[in-house]
Design a protein around this motif. Structure first.
Motif, short mmCIF file in Angstrom:
data_model
loop_
_atom_site.label_atom_id
_atom_site.label_comp_id
_atom_site.label_asym_id
_atom_site.label_seq_id
_atom_site.Cartn_x
_atom_site.Cartn_y
_atom_site.Cartn_z
N PRO A 1 9.08 -3.25 1.93
CA PRO A 1 9.03 -1.93 1.68
C PRO A 1 8.77 -1.58 0.04
O PRO A 1 8.33 -0.42 -0.27
CB PRO A 1 10.23 -1.36 2.14
CG PRO A 1 11.11 -2.29 2.17
CD PRO A 1 10.25 -3.68 2.43
N PHE A 2 9.20 -2.66 -0.84
CA PHE A 2 8.87 -2.27 -2.21
C PHE A 2 7.32 -2.61 -2.66
O PHE A 2 7.08 -2.37 -3.77
CB PHE A 2 9.96 -3.36 -2.84
CG PHE A 2 11.13 -3.32 -2.44
CD1 PHE A 2 12.12 -2.45 -2.50
CD2 PHE A 2 11.52 -4.49 -1.75
CE1 PHE A 2 13.42 -2.50 -2.21
CE2 PHE A 2 12.88 -4.61 -1.10
CZ PHE A 2 13.68 -3.48 -1.32
N PHE A 3 6.44 -3.35 -1.85
CA PHE A 3 5.25 -3.44 -2.08
C PHE A 3 4.49 -1.72 -2.04
O PHE A 3 4.72 -1.34 -1.14
CB PHE A 3 4.34 -4.08 -1.23
CG PHE A 3 3.00 -4.39 -1.46
CD1 PHE A 3 2.53 -5.11 -2.55
CD2 PHE A 3 2.07 -3.93 -0.53
CE1 PHE A 3 1.14 -5.33 -2.80
CE2 PHE A 3 0.62 -4.24 -0.87
CZ PHE A 3 0.19 -4.73 -2.12
N THR A 4 3.74 -1.80 -3.51
CA THR A 4 3.20 -0.49 -3.38
C THR A 4 1.79 -0.41 -3.33
O THR A 4 0.96 0.79 -3.37
CB THR A 4 3.48 0.06 -4.91
OG1 THR A 4 2.95 -0.87 -5.79
CG2 THR A 4 4.92 0.32 -5.25
N GLY A 5 1.21 -1.48 -2.70
CA GLY A 5 -0.49 -1.35 -2.32
C GLY A 5 -0.60 -0.52 -1.08
O GLY A 5 0.33 -0.35 -0.23
N GLY A 6 -1.59 -0.51 -0.77
CA GLY A 6 -2.09 -0.06 0.57
C GLY A 6 -1.87 1.43 0.60
O GLY A 6 -1.57 1.78 1.72
N ARG A 7 -2.33 2.18 -0.21
CA ARG A 7 -2.11 3.67 -0.32
C ARG A 7 -3.24 4.32 -0.57
O ARG A 7 -4.32 3.99 -1.25
CB ARG A 7 -0.73 4.14 -1.17
CG ARG A 7 0.30 3.30 -1.07
CD ARG A 7 1.25 3.80 0.08
NE ARG A 7 2.59 3.27 -0.01
CZ ARG A 7 3.01 2.15 0.55
NH1 ARG A 7 2.08 1.28 1.11
NH2 ARG A 7 4.34 1.83 0.34
N THR A 8 -3.44 5.79 -0.12
CA THR A 8 -4.53 6.51 -0.22
C THR A 8 -3.88 7.97 -0.44
O THR A 8 -3.05 8.10 0.02
CB THR A 8 -5.89 6.53 0.97
OG1 THR A 8 -4.99 6.94 1.95
CG2 THR A 8 -5.90 5.10 1.11
N THR A 9 -4.81 8.95 -0.87
CA THR A 9 -4.29 10.18 -0.94
C THR A 9 -4.98 10.88 0.31
O THR A 9 -5.84 10.48 1.09
CB THR A 9 -4.80 10.71 -2.02
OG1 THR A 9 -6.24 10.94 -2.09
CG2 THR A 9 -4.64 10.13 -3.58
N VAL A 10 -4.10 12.05 0.47
CA VAL A 10 -4.65 12.84 1.71
C VAL A 10 -6.23 13.25 1.64
O VAL A 10 -6.90 13.29 2.51
CB VAL A 10 -4.05 14.09 1.81
CG1 VAL A 10 -4.36 14.96 2.76
CG2 VAL A 10 -2.34 13.81 2.09
N ARG A 11 -6.55 13.70 0.27
CA ARG A 11 -8.12 13.80 0.05
C ARG A 11 -9.02 12.82 0.52
O ARG A 11 -10.05 13.29 1.04
CB ARG A 11 -8.28 14.54 -1.25
CG ARG A 11 -9.57 14.85 -1.63
CD ARG A 11 -9.49 15.38 -3.22
NE ARG A 11 -11.03 15.81 -3.44
CZ ARG A 11 -11.00 16.22 -4.69
NH1 ARG A 11 -10.53 16.63 -5.61
NH2 ARG A 11 -12.75 16.57 -4.85
N MET A 12 -8.57 11.72 -0.23
CA MET A 12 -9.30 10.65 0.05
C MET A 12 -9.60 10.25 1.60
O MET A 12 -10.90 10.04 2.12
CB MET A 12 -9.13 9.24 -0.46
CG MET A 12 -8.80 9.25 -2.09
SD MET A 12 -7.97 7.82 -2.77
CE MET A 12 -9.09 6.52 -2.15
N ARG A 13 -8.54 10.49 2.46
CA ARG A 13 -8.57 10.19 3.85
C ARG A 13 -9.48 11.54 4.44
O ARG A 13 -10.28 11.06 5.51
CB ARG A 13 -7.12 10.29 4.35
CG ARG A 13 -6.28 9.32 3.89
CD ARG A 13 -4.86 9.51 4.32
NE ARG A 13 -3.73 8.95 3.52
CZ ARG A 13 -2.53 9.43 3.50
NH1 ARG A 13 -2.03 10.08 4.48
NH2 ARG A 13 -1.83 8.83 2.55
#
Length: 303
Positions: A102-114
């Motif tokens: 859970p501490f890994f911060t990668g693999g994220r996007t913003t709502v706008r990008m989605r």
């Protein structure tokens, strides 16, 4: 996620009611076997891990395949994610797949990008998280499995099409799996050929029935194996792999026949819904057992 089983159910060469498939499905969940025997067609959810495997064995490179899905604008995101996972693994060398912490911060996007990429997201099952699962499978899981099965010389990874055959059952069952063909150097210096058949699992659980059938399978439409293949479980979450350890006694044919008979003539409780409801999310017959609110239907519970 039993993607291989549901793909076998949908294979037009496999007749409905075949005792091998009936037994496999009954072992997975009696209710699923009941729906299949009653004529319902499974609708398995999209599996990004399986899709990544199928795409990689076709050849090509990841960025070109992602372009084909419409992810041109997320190519930098994929590259960044791969670099983040590599860096996190170097930081935690003693942890298996630390990017799942859970501490890994990668693999994220913003709502706008989605929102801007919804068309591409729909091509990978409609969930934006599938993009990162897909990239991770291609870039890390497959190499992790390759190292875990211990080839001393890089091996060829490809799809395997198997035929399950048992004495007393005329028609084979066609079943998908994954395969490495390569060589291993022994301590004596002798180089020997190896064939490894892999089946996806979670937590390295080994379905004794399915793995025993894979161990006894023959290649579909190809010459017989040159050497006896090894069967390994491939953990779809961690990238670990373990060689299959059989714990069933002799008499697989009788066991298959008995399970098929039970599916035909005995009550078929929704075992997963009662004991492991999280597994139902990946079942091709979820729509038959659950309503739109996620509650088990009276029809499913009234077995």
């Amino acid at each position: 996620m039993p993607t291989d089983l549901f793909l076998a159910l949908k294979d037009p060469r496999n007749p409905r009611g075949h005792p091998i498939l009936t037994a496999l499905l009954y072992s997975y969940c009696p209710a699923a076997a009941r729906w299949w025997l009653a004529g319902a067609d499974p609708q398995p959810p999209f599996d990004p891990v399986w899709q990544a495997l199928e795409d990689q064995v076709q050849g090509g490179v990841l960025k070109d395949v992602l372009r084909g899905y419409g992810y041109d604008k997320w190519l930098d995101l994929a590259k960044q994610y791969i670099e983040q996972v590599e860096a996190y693994r170097r930081l935690h060398p003693d942890v298996v797949s630390p990017e799942r912490l859970p501490f890994f911060t990668g693999g994220r996007t913003t709502v706008r990008m989605r929102f801007e990429m919804q068309h591409a997201i729909d091509k990978l099952g409609g969930a934006w998280q599938n993009f990162f699962v897909y990239v991770r499978t291609w870039a890390f899981l497959i190499p992790d499995w390759g190292r875990a099965v211990k080839f001393s010389i890089p091996a060829e990874f490809k799809a395997a099409r198997l035929a399950f055959t048992l004495s007393g059952i005329r028609r084979p069952v066609y079943f998908p799996a994954w395969q490495w063909v390569g060589y291993k150097e022994k301590k004596s210096g002798l180089v020997v050929k190896r064939i490894v058949l892999g089946a996806l699992t979670a937590g390295l659980e080994q379905d004794q029935l399915r793995y025993s059938l894979i161990l006894r399978a023959v290649p579909d439409g190809e010459p017989p194996w040159e050497i006896a293949p090894e069967v390994w479980s491939l953990d779809r979450n961690t990238g670990q792999a373990a060689r299959f350890e059989a714990h069933l006694p002799d008499g697989l044919e009788r066991l298959i026949q008995r399970l098929a008979e039970l599916a035909e003539s005995h009550p078929s409780p929704p075992a997963n819904a009662l004991q492991r409801p999280a597994h139902c999310a990946y079942c091709g017959y979820r729509a038959q057992c659950y309503d739109k609110e996620g509650l088990a239907t009276p029809l499913a519970l009234g077995f």
